[in-house]
Write an enzyme that holds these catalytic residues in place. Structure first.
Site, PDB file in Angstrom:
ATOM      1  N   HIS A 191       0.553  -1.404  -0.237  1.00  0.00           N
ATOM      2  CA  HIS A 191       0.422  -0.501  -0.396  1.00  0.00           C
ATOM      3  C   HIS A 191       1.393   1.328   0.230  1.00  0.00           C
ATOM      4  O   HIS A 191       0.058   2.749  -0.398  1.00  0.00           O
ATOM      5  CB  HIS A 191      -0.763  -0.180   1.012  1.00  0.00           C
ATOM      6  CG  HIS A 191      -2.056  -0.690   1.205  1.00  0.00           C
ATOM      7  ND1 HIS A 191      -2.321  -2.656   1.248  1.00  0.00           N
ATOM      8  CD2 HIS A 191      -3.029  -1.400  -0.017  1.00  0.00           C
ATOM      9  CE1 HIS A 191      -3.084  -3.032   0.838  1.00  0.00           C
ATOM     10  NE2 HIS A 191      -3.975  -2.009   0.085  1.00  0.00           N
ATOM     11  N   ARG A 298     -10.173   3.814  -1.653  1.00  0.00           N
ATOM     12  CA  ARG A 298     -10.330   2.243  -1.138  1.00  0.00           C
ATOM     13  C   ARG A 298     -10.765   3.078   0.724  1.00  0.00           C
ATOM     14  O   ARG A 298      -9.960   4.427   0.925  1.00  0.00           O
ATOM     15  CB  ARG A 298      -8.605   2.449  -0.608  1.00  0.00           C
ATOM     16  CG  ARG A 298      -8.220   1.626  -1.617  1.00  0.00           C
ATOM     17  CD  ARG A 298      -6.803   1.575  -1.653  1.00  0.00           C
ATOM     18  NE  ARG A 298      -5.879   0.103  -2.839  1.00  0.00           N
ATOM     19  CZ  ARG A 298      -5.923  -0.095  -3.530  1.00  0.00           C
ATOM     20  NH1 ARG A 298      -5.594   1.348  -4.183  1.00  0.00           N
ATOM     21  NH2 ARG A 298      -5.122  -0.730  -4.183  1.00  0.00           N
ATOM     22  N   ARG A 334     -15.447   1.371  -2.239  1.00  0.00           N
ATOM     23  CA  ARG A 334     -15.378  -0.013  -1.402  1.00  0.00           C
ATOM     24  C   ARG A 334     -15.545   0.161  -0.080  1.00  0.00           C
ATOM     25  O   ARG A 334     -14.807   1.108   0.158  1.00  0.00           O
ATOM     26  CB  ARG A 334     -13.618  -0.566  -2.297  1.00  0.00           C
ATOM     27  CG  ARG A 334     -12.965  -1.603  -0.950  1.00  0.00           C
ATOM     28  CD  ARG A 334     -12.296  -2.502  -1.709  1.00  0.00           C
ATOM     29  NE  ARG A 334     -10.812  -1.546  -1.264  1.00  0.00           N
ATOM     30  CZ  ARG A 334      -9.852  -2.339  -0.890  1.00  0.00           C
ATOM     31  NH1 ARG A 334      -9.622  -3.166  -1.940  1.00  0.00           N
ATOM     32  NH2 ARG A 334      -9.018  -0.844  -0.314  1.00  0.00           N
ATOM     33  N   GLU A 435     -11.103 -10.662  -5.788  1.00  0.00           N
ATOM     34  CA  GLU A 435      -9.624 -10.938  -5.520  1.00  0.00           C
ATOM     35  C   GLU A 435      -9.058 -11.480  -4.943  1.00  0.00           C
ATOM     36  O   GLU A 435      -7.897 -12.783  -4.052  1.00  0.00           O
ATOM     37  CB  GLU A 435      -9.445  -9.187  -5.078  1.00  0.00           C
ATOM     38  CG  GLU A 435     -10.354  -9.508  -3.655  1.00  0.00           C
ATOM     39  CD  GLU A 435      -9.677  -7.833  -3.138  1.00  0.00           C
ATOM     40  OE1 GLU A 435      -9.203  -7.894  -3.312  1.00  0.00           O
ATOM     41  OE2 GLU A 435     -10.433  -7.764  -2.018  1.00  0.00           O
ATOM     42  N   ASN A 458      -4.182  -7.045  -7.279  1.00  0.00           N
ATOM     43  CA  ASN A 458      -3.001  -7.412  -6.106  1.00  0.00           C
ATOM     44  C   ASN A 458      -3.163  -8.371  -5.403  1.00  0.00           C
ATOM     45  O   ASN A 458      -1.909  -9.208  -5.173  1.00  0.00           O
ATOM     46  CB  ASN A 458      -3.117  -5.697  -5.597  1.00  0.00           C
ATOM     47  CG  ASN A 458      -3.115  -4.819  -6.174  1.00  0.00           C
ATOM     48  OD1 ASN A 458      -2.034  -4.643  -7.272  1.00  0.00           O
ATOM     49  ND2 ASN A 458      -3.258  -4.041  -6.069  1.00  0.00           N
ATOM     50  N   ASP A 459      -4.515  -8.541  -4.796  1.00  0.00           N
ATOM     51  CA  ASP A 459      -4.422  -9.310  -4.512  1.00  0.00           C
ATOM     52  C   ASP A 459      -4.640 -10.616  -4.820  1.00  0.00           C
ATOM     53  O   ASP A 459      -4.250 -11.921  -4.508  1.00  0.00           O
ATOM     54  CB  ASP A 459      -6.036  -9.623  -3.770  1.00  0.00           C
ATOM     55  CG  ASP A 459      -5.676  -8.710  -2.115  1.00  0.00           C
ATOM     56  OD1 ASP A 459      -4.307  -8.930  -1.432  1.00  0.00           O
ATOM     57  OD2 ASP A 459      -5.718  -7.808  -1.986  1.00  0.00           O
ATOM     58  N   ARG A 469       2.366 -10.330  -1.075  1.00  0.00           N
ATOM     59  CA  ARG A 469       2.779  -8.996  -2.026  1.00  0.00           C
ATOM     60  C   ARG A 469       3.520  -8.166  -1.236  1.00  0.00           C
ATOM     61  O   ARG A 469       4.091  -7.288  -1.956  1.00  0.00           O
ATOM     62  CB  ARG A 469       1.411  -8.366  -2.164  1.00  0.00           C
ATOM     63  CG  ARG A 469       0.841  -8.326  -1.164  1.00  0.00           C
ATOM     64  CD  ARG A 469      -0.507  -7.316  -1.305  1.00  0.00           C
ATOM     65  NE  ARG A 469      -0.686  -5.957  -1.313  1.00  0.00           N
ATOM     66  CZ  ARG A 469      -2.462  -5.572  -1.881  1.00  0.00           C
ATOM     67  NH1 ARG A 469      -2.851  -5.856  -1.542  1.00  0.00           N
ATOM     68  NH2 ARG A 469      -2.437  -3.814  -1.952  1.00  0.00           N
ATOM     69  N   CYS A 506      -9.367  -3.136 -10.719  1.00  0.00           N
ATOM     70  CA  CYS A 506      -9.122  -2.129  -9.649  1.00  0.00           C
ATOM     71  C   CYS A 506      -7.659  -2.279  -9.468  1.00  0.00           C
ATOM     72  O   CYS A 506      -6.723  -1.671  -8.726  1.00  0.00           O
ATOM     73  CB  CYS A 506      -9.513  -1.078  -8.634  1.00  0.00           C
ATOM     74  SG  CYS A 506     -10.410  -2.744  -7.797  1.00  0.00           S
TER      75      CYS A 506
HETATM   76  C1  PEP Z   1      -6.504  -5.705  -5.469  1.00  0.00           C
HETATM   77  O1  PEP Z   1      -6.337  -6.221  -4.270  1.00  0.00           O
HETATM   78  O2  PEP Z   1      -6.088  -5.623  -6.197  1.00  0.00           O
HETATM   79  C2  PEP Z   1      -7.284  -4.466  -5.133  1.00  0.00           C
HETATM   80  C3  PEP Z   1      -7.039  -3.006  -5.858  1.00  0.00           C
HETATM   81  O3  PEP Z   1      -7.149  -3.963  -3.765  1.00  0.00           O
HETATM   82  P1  PEP Z   1      -6.033  -3.669  -2.544  1.00  0.00           P
HETATM   83  O4  PEP Z   1      -4.767  -3.051  -3.767  1.00  0.00           O
HETATM   84  O5  PEP Z   1      -6.880  -1.959  -0.897  1.00  0.00           O
HETATM   85  O6  PEP Z   1      -6.209  -4.674  -1.653  1.00  0.00           O
HETATM   86 MG    MG Z   2      -7.449  -5.843  -2.124  1.00  0.00          MG
END
Ligand code: PEP
Ligand code: MG
Length: 575
Positions: A191, A298, A334, A435, A458-459, A469, A506
């Site tokens: 993040h 977020r 979200r 995700e 990302n997840d 990650r 996203c």
């Molecule tokens: C993701 O997981 O791709 C996402 C957009 O959410 P975050 O990065 O906030 O976990």
């Molecule tokens: Mg996520």
């Protein structure tokens, strides 16, 4: 000779400046006996005076940048330093036990902390314990002749060097002075990296050893596009970096010309380019970069930036500001995704072995502990819905049962508000993030019940590849172009379309310049990314032909064996 380090390029941009070490100093000390207790008490008084002066400066700065309410935290700290009971006991201990100020300070404050922490039902006393802990660290640092880093106090051009940056550290960085940051750990989708992109601060993460190699005030040259850091660069290297910075600025100026242009491929097909935001303040960047909507707000940052749970009204104001700011363009909000690497000091979550696989996001919202919090958020969103084009999205959905439970709460709160006579939009779409692989695999089932699905790569990639990650050692497994990931994405998009729903993305992959051609070919409807990636993506899309991209995507999904095969295919199709 200049030393070079390679890390993970986390946020574009180039900078040359001296290092600011955002590293906690070693505050260990020996307990010693003293004979001149008066001199020792004087050392304590000096350290208290220095700490008070420092806290007053931090308080003034916080008031300017964050507002009066946030600044009040430091008033509490200043009061601790002036507390006659506490200071008196430390001095007594120096005198009667004939010990150095450090150990007297620690012994007395530890006692107060454990008494206050023991009052479990009293949040006020819990906070006092936290204040004393904080203040003790500062006084101890002064006694030991060390200084604590204060990122909010930086007032000259620097490159921040840290082992890791929490999202709240990152939020304190002022882009006017912080020209870049470099960390030991982290990945492209941690993040702090995501926030660096929205703050437009060049960043390199996961260098493994930057804090070992660099000391305060050493010159650094940072290339956030390629992930290169040079320690003590030569004059020639500095000139090279300045040149690269000008080239990057020129490229950005070219992209800027597309700010008001329509997003369209060479053959005229439109794709929606939306932005990811963390706070209403990010809207300036979204509008400045020609965002066509918000694909991910977020909201957890609302909770993290606040000393306590944000009220329904606080949240309502934030959501209304974003909806109005986007003037009817779609805004996907979200619901809060606390947990993982995002902690709330006032929500005591148990420590977990695997926080990313643990009690997080919707799992908290649907539990007894999170129910009130979740309903408050839903109510705030519903009340704000009449001010724009709201879409609500649930994070970390693994099962249909979870989605149904969340949707039920949405409908219950909607009915309650309507019964109270509050106006609520009738066109709010309710969707989910995809995700978790389990949800991706049964996307066809979800597609029948949701209004949309937005892929959180990302997840999704960390869970599919079983690669944390945040862990730079396995960051090579963050493989957005791996055929296994592409197949999951294709299944999600096709499932959405079959039910007449839209599919977005996203995760950071949506703005990845190698992935975009593939995603265009797979028919993704909405691409949501860091605002700073929008214009280069608009430029790239204008050079793509959708039919050719379909062919490319088809080959990537069916013929390619590896990520490398996919990258080769993309370079064959996109010149
Ligand atoms: C993701 O997981 O791709 C996402 C957009 O959410 P975050 O990065 O906030 O976990
Ligand atoms: Mg996520």
């Amino acid at each position: 000779m200049a030393d070079k380090l390679k890390g993970i390029a986390a946020s574009d941009g180039i900078a040359v400046a001296k290092a600011y070490m955002l590293v906690q100093p070693d505050l260990s000390f020996q307990k010693t006996s003293v004979t001149d207790t008066q001199a020792e008490a004087q050392r304590l008084d000096d350290a208290l005076a220095e700490s008070t002066k420092e806290l007053q400066m931090i308080r003034d700065k916080a008031k300017q940048t964050l507002g009066e309410e946030e600044a009040q935290v430091f008033d509490a700290h200043i009061m601790v330093l002036a507390d006659p009971e506490l200071v008196g006991q430390i001095k007594d201990s120096i005198k009667t036990n004939q010990v150095n100020a450090e150990s007297a300070l620690k012994e007395v404050t530890d006692m107060f902390i454990s008494i206050f922490e023991g009052m479990e039902d009293n949040p006020y006393m819990q906070e006092r314990a936290a204040d004393i802990k904080d203040v003790t660290k500062r006084v101890l640092a002064h006694l030991l002749g060390k200084s604590l880093p204060n990122p909010a106090m930086i007032n000259e051009e620097v490159i921040v060097v840290a082992h890791d940056l929490t999202p709240s550290d990152t939020a304190q960085l002022d882009g006017k002075y912080v020209k870049a940051f470099v960390t030991d750990i982290g990945g492209r989708t941690s993040h702090s990296a995501i926030m660096a992109r929205s703050l437009e601060i060049p960043a390199i993460v996961g260098t493994k050893e930057i804090t070992q190699k660099v000391s305060a005030n050493q010159m650094l040259a940072v290339d956030g596009i390629h992930g290169d850091v040079i320690i003590d660069p030569t004059a020639d290297e500095i000139a090279e970096f300045h040149q690269a910075a000008s080239a990057y600025a020129a490229q950005k100026a070219e992209w800027d010309k597309l700010k008001n242009a329509k997003t369209a491929t060479k053959d005229g097909k439109h794709f929606e380019l939306a932005a990811n935001i963390g706070t209403p303040k990010d809207l300036t960047g979204v509008l400045g970069n020609g965002g066509e909507g918000i694909g991910l707000y977020r909201t957890e940052f609302l909770y993290m930036d606040s000393p306590d749970f944000p009220t329904e009204d606080d949240q309502f104001k934030a959501y209304k500001a974003v909806l109005e700011g986007m003037a009817g363009k779609p805004v996907v909000v979200r619901t809060m995704d606390i947990g993982g690497d995002k902690e709330l000091p006032y929500l005591q979550l148990p420590k977990e072995m695997n926080p990313f696989l643990g009690y997080r996001a919707l799992r908290i919202s649907l539990s007894e502990l999170g129910d009130g919090m979740f309903r408050t958020q839903i109510r705030a969103l519903l009340r704000a819905s009449v001010f724009g084009n709201l879409r609500i999205m649930f994070p970390m959905v693994a099962t249909l049962v979870e989605f149904r439970a969340a949707k039920k709460i949405f409908l219950e709160e909607k009915a309650k508000l309507q019964a109270e006579g509050v106006e609520v939009s009738e066109t709010i779409q309710v969707g989910i993030m995809i995700e978790i692989p389990a949800a991706a695999v049964i996307a066809d089932k979800f597609a029948k019940e949701v209004d949309f699905m937005s892929i959180g790569t990302n997840d999704l990639i960390q869970y599919t590849m079983a690669a944390d990650r945040m862990n730079e050692r396995v960051s090579y497994l963050y493989q957005p172009y791996n055929p296994s990931i592409l197949r999951l994405i294709k299944h999600v998009i096709d499932s959405a379309h079959k039910e007449g729903k839209w599919a977005g993305m996203c995760g950071e992959m949506a703005g990845d310049q190698t992935a975009v051609p593939l995603l265009v070919g797979l028919g993704l409807d909405e691409f949501s990314m860091s605002a700073t990636s929008i214009l280069k993506t608009r430029s790239l899309m204008s050079r793509l032909d959708t039919n050719l991209m379909k062919e490319l995507a088809e080959k990537a999904v069916t013929e390619a064996d590896t990520l490398e095969d996919v990258v080769a295919l993309v370079s064959e199709y996109v010149k």
